[in-house]
Enzyme design. Structure first.
Site, PDB file in Angstrom:
ATOM      1  N   TYR A  58     -48.511 -32.475   4.226  1.00 49.17           N
ATOM      2  CA  TYR A  58     -47.600 -31.451   3.705  1.00 49.17           C
ATOM      3  C   TYR A  58     -47.562 -30.264   4.665  1.00 49.17           C
ATOM      4  O   TYR A  58     -48.551 -29.553   4.850  1.00 49.17           O
ATOM      5  CB  TYR A  58     -48.040 -30.956   2.326  1.00 49.17           C
ATOM      6  N   SER A 197     -43.908 -35.457  -9.131  1.00 53.02           N
ATOM      7  CA  SER A 197     -42.476 -35.368  -9.440  1.00 53.02           C
ATOM      8  C   SER A 197     -42.225 -35.583 -10.934  1.00 53.02           C
ATOM      9  O   SER A 197     -41.345 -36.355 -11.325  1.00 53.02           O
ATOM     10  CB  SER A 197     -41.685 -36.390  -8.608  1.00 53.02           C
ATOM     11  N   PRO A 198     -42.994 -34.899 -11.804  1.00 54.42           N
ATOM     12  CA  PRO A 198     -42.870 -35.148 -13.246  1.00 54.42           C
ATOM     13  C   PRO A 198     -41.557 -34.660 -13.846  1.00 54.42           C
ATOM     14  O   PRO A 198     -41.210 -35.060 -14.963  1.00 54.42           O
ATOM     15  CB  PRO A 198     -44.061 -34.380 -13.819  1.00 54.42           C
ATOM     16  N   ALA A 200     -38.774 -35.094 -12.010  1.00 53.37           N
ATOM     17  CA  ALA A 200     -37.809 -35.780 -11.142  1.00 53.37           C
ATOM     18  C   ALA A 200     -37.128 -34.785 -10.210  1.00 53.37           C
ATOM     19  O   ALA A 200     -35.910 -34.760 -10.074  1.00 53.37           O
ATOM     20  CB  ALA A 200     -36.785 -36.557 -11.970  1.00 53.37           C
ATOM     21  N   GLN A 201     -37.954 -33.955  -9.564  1.00 55.86           N
ATOM     22  CA  GLN A 201     -37.506 -32.932  -8.617  1.00 55.86           C
ATOM     23  C   GLN A 201     -36.487 -31.973  -9.227  1.00 55.86           C
ATOM     24  O   GLN A 201     -35.628 -31.426  -8.542  1.00 55.86           O
ATOM     25  CB  GLN A 201     -36.953 -33.589  -7.342  1.00 55.86           C
ATOM     26  N   GLY A 206     -32.219 -29.707 -16.439  1.00 58.13           N
ATOM     27  CA  GLY A 206     -30.915 -29.382 -16.995  1.00 58.13           C
ATOM     28  C   GLY A 206     -30.163 -28.331 -16.210  1.00 58.13           C
ATOM     29  O   GLY A 206     -29.085 -27.885 -16.618  1.00 58.13           O
TER      30      GLY A 206
END
Length: 322
Positions: A58, A197-198, A200-201, A206
């Site tokens: 990273y 990524s819980p 989903a990025q 929303g």
């Protein structure tokens, strides 16, 4: 903050902090983000977050340096987790890379040292030989893996001759594969699934739709953010909002609470600011009813995104239009 207690010296918080974005310009957070990263880490500690996850790749080591400096004297009371990129994960290389990561983090022992992904040609026997030696000298506490199948996770554990505490995998309401075998195994064996990524990025926040797609190179390369998929996900987002309204929280917090309902799952969302850390940490205290969980699971199963090879030409066209 709720924790998972599996005989580790330090409790592991159900919500951790993922630091892929620390020192990585592709997230598009701006030049002042490194300063904000310190505030994010300090606030996370205040909120009871104990798991901080990074990797040597990273920002090419910058994430480890930023995280270590931000933790300061609190390094000793939190769970510092990092990962080795297994380009040539033979035992001597594993030793060398662990020493380098520990130096960047400013620690004398890495609480959780993970293999970032399975190497297709190097067996886990030699990698785990290196991990075992690191544990024996005290440079590594627990060993983990990442992106491993159940079979290979168990194989790595057999090679180590000790528990491989965790498997860090992509897991969210729209990436539910771990529910099939990894999570049941973790619950049976007393192991942990770490969900990266819980959200989903950010898809599950929303905040985005076909007319308002995200910026930043990472999200632009994710097929979930194709206009077609943003439209297809509208029903799922609507369900998230409905459940969120019942709890007076955000859709993102409900998406995290969905994962944390599993006792051996912890999530490591990233954060662009202190406010996001606060919301993420609060998600650990949300208790979904059985009916809410079932409604969310049904809505998630009905989402059918365009992915894989079918998404490639659409991604190219979408990036060309920007």
């Amino acid at each position: 903050m709720r924790v998972v207690r599996l005989g580790t010296p330090k409790p592991i918080s159900k919500i951790g902090l993922g630091t892929w974005q620390f020192g990585s310009k592709e997230w598009g957070y701006g030049s002042d983000y490194e300063r904000r990263a310190v505030d994010i880490v300090r606030r996370a500690i205040d909120l009871g977050v104990t798991l901080f996850d990074t990797a040597e790749v990273y920002g090419f080591g910058r994430s480890e340096r930023i995280l270590g400096a931000a933790l300061g004297d609190d390094r000793a009371r939190v769970v510092v987790a990092t990962k080795i990129l297994p380009v040539l994960p033979v035992a001597p290389v594993v030793h060398q890379r662990a020493v380098a990561s520990a130096a960047r983090l400013g620690v004398t022992s890495i609480d959780l040292y993970q293999v970032h992904q399975p190497n297709p040609v190097v067996a886990d026997t030699t990698t785990m030989r290196g991990m075992r030696a690191l544990q024996d000298v005290g440079l590594v506490g627990e060993v983990g893996v990442s992106n491993y199948s159940l079979r290979r996770w168990q194989s790595a554990e057999a090679a180590l001759g000790r528990r491989v505490l965790s498997n860090q995998v992509r897991y969210s309401m729209i990436d539910r594969g771990p529910e099939e075998d990894l999570i049941p195994y973790a619950e049976r064996a007393g192991r942990i699934v770490i969900a990266y990524s819980p959200l989903a990025q950010g898809f599950l926040s929303g905040r985005y739709d076909a007319k308002h797609p995200p910026s930043g190179a990472v999200r632009r390369a994710n097929p979930y953010f194709l206009p077609e998929n943003l439209d297809r996900g509208a029903a799922l987002i609507a369900t998230l909002r409905e459940v969120a309204a019942a709890h007076d929280v955000t859709p993102s917090q409900i998406a995290l609470a969905y994962l944390l309902r599993h006792p051996n799952v912890v999530a490591i969302p990233g954060a662009s600011g202190v406010e996001q850390v606060e919301r993420n940490a609060a998600a650990a205290e949300i208790d979904l009813t059985d009916g809410e969980y079932a409604a969310l699971a049904t809505a998630a199963s009905q989402f059918r995104p365009v992915t894989g090879l079918a998404a490639v030409p659409k991604l190219v066209r979408a990036r060309t239009r920007r």
